[in-house]
Design a protein around this motif. Structure first.
Motif, PDB file in Angstrom:
ATOM      1  N   TYR A  17      29.071 -18.339 -10.398  1.00  0.00           N
ATOM      2  CA  TYR A  17      28.218 -17.698 -11.398  1.00  0.00           C
ATOM      3  C   TYR A  17      27.698 -18.722 -12.395  1.00  0.00           C
ATOM      4  N   TYR A  18      26.515 -18.464 -12.918  1.00  0.00           N
ATOM      5  CA  TYR A  18      25.872 -19.356 -13.868  1.00  0.00           C
ATOM      6  C   TYR A  18      24.996 -18.516 -14.806  1.00  0.00           C
ATOM      7  N   SER A  21      20.758 -24.815 -23.443  1.00  0.00           N
ATOM      8  CA  SER A  21      21.612 -23.674 -23.135  1.00  0.00           C
ATOM      9  C   SER A  21      20.897 -22.356 -23.401  1.00  0.00           C
ATOM     10  N   SER A  47      24.215 -15.418  -9.549  1.00  0.00           N
ATOM     11  CA  SER A  47      25.280 -15.869  -8.655  1.00  0.00           C
ATOM     12  C   SER A  47      24.674 -16.407  -7.364  1.00  0.00           C
ATOM     13  N   LEU A  87      30.833 -20.075 -19.331  1.00  0.00           N
ATOM     14  CA  LEU A  87      29.794 -20.536 -18.409  1.00  0.00           C
ATOM     15  C   LEU A  87      28.840 -21.526 -19.071  1.00  0.00           C
ATOM     16  N   SER A 123      29.470 -24.833 -15.608  1.00  0.00           N
ATOM     17  CA  SER A 123      28.807 -23.892 -14.714  1.00  0.00           C
ATOM     18  C   SER A 123      28.323 -24.632 -13.495  1.00  0.00           C
ATOM     19  N   PRO A 124      28.330 -24.066 -12.334  1.00  0.00           N
ATOM     20  CA  PRO A 124      28.754 -22.710 -11.973  1.00  0.00           C
ATOM     21  C   PRO A 124      30.269 -22.640 -11.755  1.00  0.00           C
TER      22      PRO A 124
END
Length: 90
Positions: free
Chosen positions: A86-87, A12, A74, A37, A41-42
């Motif tokens: 989004y990520y 992460s 994104s 997130l 994710s995403p």
């Protein structure tokens, strides 16, 4: 190939000291969106609002701040090309 929860946490971006330092200066809403997130994710803006329990407008503000700091990326959704997802960036 699957990863264990421990391996996923180690991968992460929130474990990266530089990422965390940039995040530290942002508002609480941006920190919450980043944490959501991290787990899933995403996600689209609507999904982020649902998961974080924040208003859509607050999520949009948080995403803008995260994007300014280049902490979030994104792309268009594979399921619905009208939406962006989004990520967290590395």
């Amino acid at each position: 190939m699957s990863t264990t929860p421990e391996e996923a946490a180690a991968e992460s971006p929130l474990t990266n000291p530089e990422f965390r330092e940039q995040l530290r200066e942002l508002p609480p809403s941006a920190k919450l969106v980043a944490k959501v997130l991290e787990g899933a994710s995403p996600l689209s803006q609507g999904q982020l609002a649902e998961e974080s329990l924040l208003p859509d407008r607050t999520v949009r503000y948080a995403l803008n701040r995260l994007e300014e700091e280049e902490l979030v990326g994104s792309r268009y959704s594979f399921h619905d090309a009208r939406k962006q997802v989004y990520y967290l960036t590395e």
